[in-house]
Scaffold this active site. Structure first.
Site, PDB file in Angstrom:
ATOM      1  N   HIS A 203       3.808 -17.190  13.381  1.00 61.73           N
ATOM      2  CA  HIS A 203       2.879 -16.062  13.417  1.00 61.73           C
ATOM      3  C   HIS A 203       2.966 -15.429  14.801  1.00 61.73           C
ATOM      4  O   HIS A 203       2.968 -16.132  15.806  1.00 61.73           O
ATOM      5  CB  HIS A 203       1.456 -16.551  13.158  1.00 61.73           C
ATOM      6  CG  HIS A 203       0.416 -15.484  13.309  1.00 61.73           C
ATOM      7  ND1 HIS A 203      -0.443 -15.415  14.377  1.00 61.73           N
ATOM      8  CD2 HIS A 203       0.124 -14.414  12.526  1.00 61.73           C
ATOM      9  CE1 HIS A 203      -1.239 -14.363  14.241  1.00 61.73           C
ATOM     10  NE2 HIS A 203      -0.915 -13.737  13.131  1.00 61.73           N
ATOM     11  N   HIS A 249       1.340  -7.248  20.457  1.00 65.35           N
ATOM     12  CA  HIS A 249       0.206  -7.478  19.595  1.00 65.35           C
ATOM     13  C   HIS A 249      -0.730  -6.297  19.774  1.00 65.35           C
ATOM     14  O   HIS A 249      -1.357  -6.142  20.818  1.00 65.35           O
ATOM     15  CB  HIS A 249      -0.464  -8.789  19.989  1.00 65.35           C
ATOM     16  CG  HIS A 249      -1.415  -9.280  18.956  1.00 65.35           C
ATOM     17  ND1 HIS A 249      -2.369 -10.207  19.199  1.00 65.35           N
ATOM     18  CD2 HIS A 249      -1.543  -8.950  17.663  1.00 65.35           C
ATOM     19  CE1 HIS A 249      -3.051 -10.438  18.106  1.00 65.35           C
ATOM     20  NE2 HIS A 249      -2.567  -9.686  17.160  1.00 65.35           N
TER      21      HIS A 249
END
Ligand SMILES: *[C@@H]1O[C@H](CO)[C@@H](O)[C@H](O)[C@H]1NC(C)=O
Ligand SMILES: *[C@@H]1O[C@H](CO)[C@@H](O)[C@H](O)[C@H]1NC(C)=O
Ligand SMILES: *[C@@H]1O[C@H](CO)[C@@H](O)[C@H](O)[C@H]1NC(C)=O
Ligand SMILES: *[C@@H]1O[C@H](CO)[C@@H](O)[C@H](O)[C@H]1NC(C)=O
Length: 667
Positions: A203, A249
């Site tokens: 992830h 991110h």
């Protein structure tokens, strides 16, 4: 007993005795301050070791407190203090030679038929009868030819008929290279569709640390690939001048890395640990122009390695075998594709009030979060959210779309509709860990049915900003193939994950058990909550452990004495099989010998993991960590095995290992 052990004496020693023992300069033994004692106590104190029997590694630990009143006076006499009291302890600072445990000695005696040495033929009998190896028993790393083992262990390759002594036999059994606990080859059928496998999944694979402010880099991607991870996630955003693509991110302070750097690293390291396909999941926040740019970069970087599907709607995924050494792209299709009929019908249902029943608070939570775009609590994983503001540019997008093998979608409207199995088309669905837990509670059978053909990806909830992880078992029990983990994270969940993917030679693809792939005559599917009969009992014996004395400093665990180890063992699996236990504490031993046995009745051994954790008992503080490992139960090789242990971060210790025995008792 943590800290100090074996309190032997509490006495006033006559000055004469002390004098001879303390003939050396003891200034180095002077204790400046002592924890728990007020500062400036007004007397001198000393502590240290005096060798008593160097040959046997025995020493005396002493603690001397100088009598305050006598100090001045004593100095006038021969420069010696007179002492109020003295404490002494014995301390073993070396270890005794280790002995094989009784069962190993008994096995040697039995198979060497009373002789002083064992021949290759006798060892072969032992391997067959005790270790379950040999002719037709299924190959494993340690199923080596008995003669080869004897030669290898004894270093007597030149002898025509090499023989093994008890020491050799013990050394062989306790070597995790020669006698590992699980098989190390790919041994499962690799020709089934991708959806029939659990796939090792990362992830936010590009993050070096936490989810908010850590650096983005290609290094964690490389590390993950070296570990065998097969699904790499890249989060694509336009750079600030909107003419290039960065990996970062979104909506956090993480510093970006250019996408091309990530793609090149993937190309270089994709198959260093496993030949089976690497899947890149793209979280897409791009304009059509940048999507086209990414498509070009991907095509150019990977060339022939890139697998492009023949058709836009696959009825079944290809197999890992067919995709060996290939790179696969998985993402949501570009916008105009979303507007096809299937998706529209989903959208229409979105405001049906029954949504509330299915998603409950989840919906409310999301609605709030989406109004606060910049909030750090925003749902992290948006790869499939479909909230593109891009205009359509079919020509630009078609190239990008052509690359997508595994089409992704996020649940829209009612969960039951998202989990509907389309006979003509397979897809991938993403659920957060919380949504999965809710779905498992209310739609368990739909989940299992969905994952028989389609791919389900589960990702950590957005509030795990420290890159921690969740318990993966609920997802596995429902057949979820991609249980995405923060691989740079830490903790027991990650140990479980790493242990799970030791199966099937560590190739990153583990075949799902048949019961997760088939339905009964009336469409009934596996129910993880159902109580099932015990299939087999796993007997686990922990004989002993060794290696800490070389891998740790003498004072790592206890300052004043050797460590007090115990081992925790347990099963992670379906609720009925989850159990734990522990050995006794062995005090003051660098080489603890437990000889403790545990029984674990298992109803679903296919999904069971055996976890092992060594701790060092500390009476006054939290116990110290002494190593851990996690092993897939069905991969365990029966018999006496050397189990290597790993540190908290999952790095293997050089020498720390346990000698254990595994036995399956069928029911
Ligand atoms: C965005 O990428 C382009 C193309 O590589 C580059 O010229 C530009 O400097 C980048 N912008 C920033 C802010 O880095
Ligand atoms: C859903 O809501 C939209 C506006 O919010 C409305 O136009 C539409 O008719 C609603 N659909 C249903 C099925 O209730
Ligand atoms: C909403 O869902 C309920 C329960 O599933 C169903 O009975 C009802 O017909 C649906 N309404 C619409 C407008 O789709
Ligand atoms: C733990 O193991 C011991 C020794 O084998 C056994 O006697 C005990 O019943 C076990 N406890 C549990 C809770 O399984």
């Amino acid at each position: 007993m943590g800290g100090i052990t074996l309190l032997l004496l509490w006495l006033l020693l006559p000055v004469g005795v002390m004098r001879c023992a303390l003939s050396a300069d003891r200034e180095s033994d002077r204790v400046a301050e002592l924890l728990g004692q007020p500062a400036n106590v007004g007397f001198a104190q000393y502590a240290g070791y005096v060798a008593v029997d160097a040959a046997h590694g025995r020493a005396l630990f002493y603690w001397l407190v100088e009598a305050a009143a006598a100090a001045a006076e004593a100095e006038e006499e021969e420069g010696m203090g007179s002492y109020k009291y003295c404490m002494c302890f014995t301390r073993k600072f070396r270890w005794s030679e280790t002995q094989p445990p009784p069962e190993v000695r008994a096995a040697f005696a039995a198979y060497a038929e009373g002789g002083a040495a064992m021949s290759a033929a006798q060892l072969r009998r032992f391997l067959g009868e005790v270790q379950g190896e040999g002719a037709g028993a299924g190959a494993g790393a340690g199923d080596a030819d008995a003669e080869w083992i004897v030669r290898r262990v004894c270093g007597r390759a030149h002898l025509a008929k090499p023989l093994m002594t008890l020491e050799d036999f013990y050394a062989y059994l306790f070597s995790d290279k020669l006698n590992p606990p699980i098989r190390s080859q790919v041994h499962q059928d690799m020709n089934a569709p991708l959806s029939h496998y659990f796939i090792y999944t990362g992830h936010n694979s590009y993050l070096t640390g936490n989810q908010l402010s850590s650096e983005c880099s290609n290094v964690p991607i490389i590390k993950a690939l070296q570990r065998g991870v097969r699904v790499i996630e890249l989060d694509m955003w336009p750079n600030s001048t909107k003419d290039n693509v960065d990996i970062l991110h979104g909506r956090t302070l993480t510093t970006p890395v250019e996408i091309i750097k990530c793609l090149r690293s993937i190309k270089e390291y994709a198959f260093c640990a496993s030949p089976y396909p690497v899947i890149i999941t793209l979280e897409d926040h791009l304009t059509p122009a940048l999507q086209a740019k990414v498509a070009e970069m991907i095509a150019q970087t990977f060339g022939d390695m890139l697998y492009c599907p023949q058709t836009q709607s696959m009825k079944e995924f290809p197999s890992p075998e067919a995709l060996k050494y290939r790179i696969i792209i998985s993402t949501k299709p570009p916008k105009e594709f979303l507007e096809s009929k299937a998706y529209k019908s989903d959208d229409r249902k979105e405001n049906n009030s029954s949504d509330e029943e299915d998603w409950g608070k989840e919906i409310a939570y999301r609605a709030i979060a989406e109004n606060e775009e910049d909030s750090l609590n925003h749902e992290q994983d948006e790869e499939d959210s479909g909230d593109d503001d891009s205009s359509h540019n079919i020509r630009q997008n078609s190239e990008y779309r052509r690359l997508i093998t595994i089409q992704a979608g996020k649940p829209k409207g009612r969960l039951r509709d998202s989990l509907k199995v389309d006979p003509d088309r397979v897809k991938r669905l993403s659920l957060s860990e919380q949504k999965l837990e809710k779905a498992a509670a209310s739609h368990s059978a739909d989940l299992v049915r969905f994952t028989q053909k389609n791919i389900l990806r589960v990702y950590p909830k957005g509030t795990r900003v420290t890159s921690s992880n969740y318990r993966p078992l609920v997802a596995w029990m429902h057949g979820a193939q991609m249980v995405a983990f923060n691989m740079q994270g830490y903790g027991r969940s990650l140990w479980l994950m790493k242990g799970f993917y030791k199966a099937n030679g560590g190739c990153g693809y583990v075949k799902k058990p048949d019961f997760l792939l088939t339905s009964g005559p009336n469409g009934e599917v596996f129910d993880p909550k159902a109580t099932m009969p015990v299939k087999t009992t796993l007997k686990v014996k922990v004989y002993m452990g060794d290696g800490w004395r070389t891998d740790f400093s003498q004072t790592h665990f206890d300052t004043y004495s050797p460590p007090d180890f115990y081992t925790r063992v347990g099963i992670a699996g379906v609720p009925a099989d989850t159990r734990r236990n522990k050995t006794r504490i062995i005090e003051d031993e660098w080489v603890p010998v437990w000889n403790d046995e545990f029984r674990f009745p298992l109803t679903v051994p296919e999904l069971a993991l055996l976890w092992i954790e060594v701790r060092e008992y500390d009476m006054s503080e939290k116990d110290d960590f002494g190593g851990q490992t996690c092993l897939p139960v069905l991969e365990l090789r029966p018999g006496i095995r050397a189990v290597p242990l790993y540190d908290r971060k999952g790095r293997k210790y050089k020498s720390v290992r346990l000698l254990m025995r595994f036995e399956f008792v069928p029911h």
